[in-house]
Design a protein around this motif. Structure first.
Motif, PDB file in Angstrom:
ATOM      1  N   ALA A 287       0.788  -1.227   0.000  1.00 37.99           N
ATOM      2  CA  ALA A 287       0.000   0.000   0.000  1.00 37.99           C
ATOM      3  C   ALA A 287       0.821   1.278   0.000  1.00 37.99           C
ATOM      4  O   ALA A 287       0.320   2.336  -0.332  1.00 37.99           O
ATOM      5  N   MET A 288       2.097   1.211   0.360  1.00 39.38           N
ATOM      6  CA  MET A 288       2.824   2.465   0.556  1.00 39.38           C
ATOM      7  C   MET A 288       3.309   3.052  -0.772  1.00 39.38           C
ATOM      8  O   MET A 288       3.328   2.404  -1.806  1.00 39.38           O
ATOM      9  N   GLN A 289       3.715   4.338  -0.736  1.00 45.12           N
ATOM     10  CA  GLN A 289       4.302   5.012  -1.887  1.00 45.12           C
ATOM     11  C   GLN A 289       5.668   4.413  -2.150  1.00 45.12           C
ATOM     12  O   GLN A 289       6.578   4.541  -1.346  1.00 45.12           O
ATOM     13  N   SER A 290       5.832   3.730  -3.257  1.00 47.67           N
ATOM     14  CA  SER A 290       7.044   2.957  -3.494  1.00 47.67           C
ATOM     15  C   SER A 290       8.201   3.821  -3.957  1.00 47.67           C
ATOM     16  O   SER A 290       8.085   4.574  -4.904  1.00 47.67           O
ATOM     17  N   PRO A 291       9.368   3.723  -3.257  1.00 57.02           N
ATOM     18  CA  PRO A 291      10.538   4.461  -3.693  1.00 57.02           C
ATOM     19  C   PRO A 291      11.168   3.895  -4.954  1.00 57.02           C
ATOM     20  O   PRO A 291      12.138   4.438  -5.467  1.00 57.02           O
TER      21      PRO A 291
ATOM     22  N   LEU B 154      18.283   7.347  -3.950  1.00 55.03           N
ATOM     23  CA  LEU B 154      17.801   7.316  -2.572  1.00 55.03           C
ATOM     24  C   LEU B 154      18.785   6.561  -1.688  1.00 55.03           C
ATOM     25  O   LEU B 154      19.167   5.425  -1.985  1.00 55.03           O
ATOM     26  N   SER B 155      19.182   7.203  -0.604  1.00 53.26           N
ATOM     27  CA  SER B 155      20.081   6.534   0.340  1.00 53.26           C
ATOM     28  C   SER B 155      19.276   5.582   1.222  1.00 53.26           C
ATOM     29  O   SER B 155      18.039   5.627   1.252  1.00 53.26           O
TER      30      SER B 155
ATOM     31  N   GLU C 115      17.055   7.477   3.535  1.00 55.17           N
ATOM     32  CA  GLU C 115      15.862   8.029   2.907  1.00 55.17           C
ATOM     33  C   GLU C 115      14.796   6.953   2.712  1.00 55.17           C
ATOM     34  O   GLU C 115      13.604   7.182   2.942  1.00 55.17           O
ATOM     35  N   VAL C 116      15.219   5.776   2.289  1.00 54.82           N
ATOM     36  CA  VAL C 116      14.268   4.675   2.144  1.00 54.82           C
ATOM     37  C   VAL C 116      13.692   4.292   3.507  1.00 54.82           C
ATOM     38  O   VAL C 116      12.482   4.060   3.645  1.00 54.82           O
ATOM     39  N   ALA C 117      14.549   4.251   4.526  1.00 52.91           N
ATOM     40  CA  ALA C 117      14.087   3.929   5.881  1.00 52.91           C
ATOM     41  C   ALA C 117      13.062   4.959   6.358  1.00 52.91           C
ATOM     42  O   ALA C 117      12.072   4.613   7.020  1.00 52.91           O
ATOM     43  N   PHE C 118      13.282   6.226   6.023  1.00 49.56           N
ATOM     44  CA  PHE C 118      12.341   7.278   6.407  1.00 49.56           C
ATOM     45  C   PHE C 118      10.983   7.048   5.742  1.00 49.56           C
ATOM     46  O   PHE C 118       9.934   7.180   6.369  1.00 49.56           O
ATOM     47  N   ILE C 119      10.990   6.686   4.461  1.00 53.55           N
ATOM     48  CA  ILE C 119       9.735   6.400   3.750  1.00 53.55           C
ATOM     49  C   ILE C 119       9.053   5.175   4.371  1.00 53.55           C
ATOM     50  O   ILE C 119       7.840   5.177   4.609  1.00 53.55           O
ATOM     51  N   PHE C 120       9.828   4.142   4.661  1.00 56.33           N
ATOM     52  CA  PHE C 120       9.275   2.942   5.289  1.00 56.33           C
ATOM     53  C   PHE C 120       8.587   3.268   6.620  1.00 56.33           C
ATOM     54  O   PHE C 120       7.602   2.630   7.000  1.00 56.33           O
ATOM     55  N   SER C 121       9.107   4.240   7.346  1.00 55.88           N
ATOM     56  CA  SER C 121       8.623   4.519   8.702  1.00 55.88           C
ATOM     57  C   SER C 121       7.189   5.030   8.745  1.00 55.88           C
ATOM     58  O   SER C 121       6.601   5.130   9.822  1.00 55.88           O
TER      59      SER C 121
ATOM     60  N   ALA D 244      17.606  -1.096   4.442  1.00 59.80           N
ATOM     61  CA  ALA D 244      16.846   0.058   4.919  1.00 59.80           C
ATOM     62  C   ALA D 244      15.829  -0.359   5.978  1.00 59.80           C
ATOM     63  O   ALA D 244      15.584   0.371   6.942  1.00 59.80           O
ATOM     64  N   ALA D 245      15.219  -1.526   5.792  1.00 60.40           N
ATOM     65  CA  ALA D 245      14.241  -2.012   6.759  1.00 60.40           C
ATOM     66  C   ALA D 245      14.868  -2.187   8.141  1.00 60.40           C
ATOM     67  O   ALA D 245      14.223  -1.936   9.170  1.00 60.40           O
ATOM     68  N   LYS D 246      16.137  -2.595   8.157  1.00 55.16           N
ATOM     69  CA  LYS D 246      16.828  -2.766   9.437  1.00 55.16           C
ATOM     70  C   LYS D 246      17.014  -1.442  10.166  1.00 55.16           C
ATOM     71  O   LYS D 246      17.164  -1.415  11.391  1.00 55.16           O
ATOM     72  N   GLN D 247      17.006  -0.337   9.420  1.00 57.37           N
ATOM     73  CA  GLN D 247      17.181   0.986  10.028  1.00 57.37           C
ATOM     74  C   GLN D 247      15.849   1.669  10.345  1.00 57.37           C
ATOM     75  O   GLN D 247      15.819   2.687  11.016  1.00 57.37           O
ATOM     76  N   THR D 248      14.751   1.104   9.849  1.00 60.06           N
ATOM     77  CA  THR D 248      13.452   1.758   9.956  1.00 60.06           C
ATOM     78  C   THR D 248      12.906   1.715  11.379  1.00 60.06           C
ATOM     79  O   THR D 248      12.874   0.658  12.019  1.00 60.06           O
TER      80      THR D 248
END
Length: 389
Positions: A2-6, A14-15, A18-24, A44-48
């Motif tokens: 459902a989310m806005q896909s990077p 995208l760093s 940045e991906v982790a921020f979108i995931f959050s 990125a998921a590990k940083q989210t």
């Protein structure tokens, strides 16, 4: 998903941050799906920082998911640990109950200590989980703000273990017979705690006044513990933020407290009145009207038995608060609310409140019949005379 896909932009644009921020901004489930897209998204998921949403572990399936997430999504913020299902239990902790261990010796065992990988955990609920013994891993979360442990019969918890939770704001320990420790151990959390509820934990001890210097404490509930103390020791500077207070009968002035002498009551009533002036909603309405279940102890030299011969009311050995208009008072009363005269704590109200006051008073005075003229229970001789008519 459902989310806005990077993925709309080249991966190099995208760093991981940045991906982790979108995931959050997405749910735990969506993030776990997205991490499968590529290595960069997995990292990125590990940083989210996963949004606060309860993840309930109440089956082996969700236990396995939790185990995967401890590595794939270590910044989970909220977790509930419950039963795993018949034939499954968590690995024994320190000093387990041997009888329980024998009853479940054939159950499949699951590790739980890996939850320490959730370093960003802020909310942890443990409810009826198949735990046996002590688990230091539950008390190693520097960011944890809410801890609830309920109905865990064999889980060993000592209050001194809470020092590993320096950010804890809300503590709820309820129906945990293996919960031990002294309230003074909570001193390590005095700058953080806002709510403390410890109930049906008979082995928790200490004096509730040890928490008087907790500047942020808003609610304190110690019902069904063996905590001691005296509400008359509460001074104006104590418990500065307190909004609600519930204390057991082992505290002088706690709910269900039994007085040893009739003469001890007036001073305690004035103490309760002073506390109510400072914080009007300090005590729950249901308990307040019945004066917290206060009564005269059967062990008191002032106590005597009811005259059963002619249907006379029982001696007025119970207490109640009385409110007429804005005026507060108290009285002794019998089991069926045959009341003694009112002992007023407030002066008569102004003319603005006079009509309401007089109307309430007329209703209250209907209960002042058998013991009219007595502001406290009559002695036994006078009571027998009243019964004789």
């Amino acid at each position: 998903f459902a989310m806005q896909s990077p993925v709309a932009a080249p991966e190099s644009e995208l760093s991981a941050d940045e991906v982790a921020f979108i995931f959050s901004f997405n749910s735990r489930v969506d993030i776990m799906r997205a991490r499968r897209v590529c290595t960069a998204w997995r990292d990125a998921a590990k940083q989210t920082l996963v949004p606060l949403s309860d993840f309930v572990v109440n089956s082996v399936r969700f236990y396995n998911a939790m185990r995967v997430m401890s590595t794939a999504l270590p910044n989970l913020q909220q977790l509930s640990i419950r039963r795993l299902g018949k034939g499954h239990k968590y690995i024994e902790g320190e000093n387990p109950e041997e009888e329980r261990d024998l009853c479940t010796q054939h159950d499949t065992t699951h590790d739980i200590n890996f939850i320490t990988k959730f370093k960003k955990l802020r909310v942890l609920h443990i409810y009826r989980a198949p735990l046996n013994g002590g688990y230091p891993a539950f008390f190693e979360f520097p960011l944890l703000q809410k801890l609830t442990i309920m109905s865990c019969g064999d889980l060993r918890v000592d209050l001194h273990m809470l020092k590993g939770l320096p950010s804890l704001k809300e503590l709820v320990l309820n129906s945990n017979p293996q919960c031990t420790g002294n309230l003074i151990c909570l001193i390590a959390l005095k700058d953080a705690l806002e709510l403390v509820t410890i109930g049906h934990c008979d082995k928790v001890q200490g004096n509730f006044m040890d928490l008087a210097g907790f500047l942020r404490l808003k609610q304190l509930n110690l019902m069904y513990t063996t905590v001691i103390g005296d509400i008359q020791d509460i001074h104006d500077g104590d418990f500065p933020a307190l909004e609600q207070l519930f204390l057991p009968p082992t505290v002088h002035g706690g709910h269900g407290y039994e007085f040893q002498l009739i003469s001890d009551v007036p001073h305690l009533m004035h103490t309760a009145h002073h506390l109510l002036q400072r914080t009007p909603m300090l005590f729950s309405d249901a308990k307040w009207s019945l004066a917290f279940g206060w009564s005269l102890s059967r062990e008191s030299p002032d106590w005597y038995a009811r005259d059963e011969g002619n249907g006379s009311p029982s001696p007025p050995f119970r207490l109640r608060f009385i409110k007429a208009g804005s005026r507060l008072g108290w009285s002794w009363c019998s089991l069926c609310y045959h009341s003694c005269e009112i002992n007023w704590l407030d002066p008569e109200p102004s003319s603005d409140d006079c009509e309401t006051y007089e109307e309430d008073l007329r209703s209250i005075e209907q209960c002042i019949d058998f013991y009219r003229g007595y502001h406290q229970p009559p002695n036994e001789l006078d009571y027998r005379r009243l019964c004789e008519g």
